[in-house]
Enzyme design. Structure first.
Site, short mmCIF file in Angstrom:
data_model
loop_
_atom_site.label_atom_id
_atom_site.label_comp_id
_atom_site.label_asym_id
_atom_site.label_seq_id
_atom_site.Cartn_x
_atom_site.Cartn_y
_atom_site.Cartn_z
CB THR A 52 -0.97 -0.01 1.20
OG1 THR A 52 -0.21 -0.12 2.40
CG2 THR A 52 -1.95 -1.17 1.09
CB THR A 54 1.07 5.42 3.83
OG1 THR A 54 0.19 6.41 3.28
CG2 THR A 54 1.78 6.00 5.04
CB CYS A 55 2.69 0.39 4.06
SG CYS A 55 1.07 0.56 4.83
CB SER A 56 5.15 0.59 -0.41
OG SER A 56 4.49 -0.63 -0.19
#
Length: 181
Positions: A52, A54-56
């Site tokens: 996703t 923000t996570c990546s």
């Protein structure tokens, strides 16, 4: 949450094993909460899903980049847990060129549920996932807790800041300064 012991669960992981041979040399390996958390001081962070934005783009890469600074503050390991299966987590780790941060697949959401962080994200097509949070865990007990605001099922936003590596690192450094004074 402070002082609470992390839930005892078994995680189904896939580990590389050249003895397996073939184009997919991986085997199943069960890991327990004790394997990850006992006898060490770790940062655990959780997020809604592998791959996703923000996570990546921010959270996982920044934890990887700042690993040495976390070690300087007494952190032995950094773990990322997500309600994704071992295949997805391994592919995400490979795509992110991870070397230091370790990924924990919580495919069934059992750990996340027992942490009280399982939320519905049906509004974005995810089903049940983890709310974004982080913790400093010392020998299996929660020492510090960083939970994003707005915890709710089908939240229309994805807050990020409280559980950022920069915020956690600042808290650890402030504790070190306070202890030295």
């Amino acid at each position: 949450m402070i002082g609470k012991k992390v839930p005892a669960v078994t995680f189904r992981t896939r580990v590389r094993d050249e003895a397996v041979g073939g184009p997919n040399p991986f085997r199943w390996e069960d890991k327990t909460s004790a394997d990850y958390f006992d006898g060490k001081r770790v940062v655990l962070f959780s997020l809604p899903g592998a791959f996703t934005p923000t996570c990546s783009t921010y959270q996982l890469p920044d934890f990887e980049k700042l690993f040495g600074e976390f070690q300087a503050e007494g952190i032995d390991e950094i773990y990322c847990v997500s309600v994704n299966d071992a295949f997805v987590m391994n592919a995400w780790g490979k795509s992110q060129n991870l070397d230091k941060v370790k990924l924990i697949p919580d495919g069934s959401g059992e750990f996340t549920r027992k942490m009280g962080m399982l939320v519905a994200k049906d509004n974005v097509g995810f089903g049940m996932r983890s709310w974004r949070y982080a913790a400093v865990i010392n020998n299996g007990r929660i020492e510090k807790w960083f939970e994003e605001e707005g915890f709710a099922d089908n939240c229309d936003s994805d807050p990020y800041g409280v559980s950022s590596p920069q915020n956690i690192l600042e808290a650890l450094k402030n504790d070190a300064v306070a202890e030295a004074a």
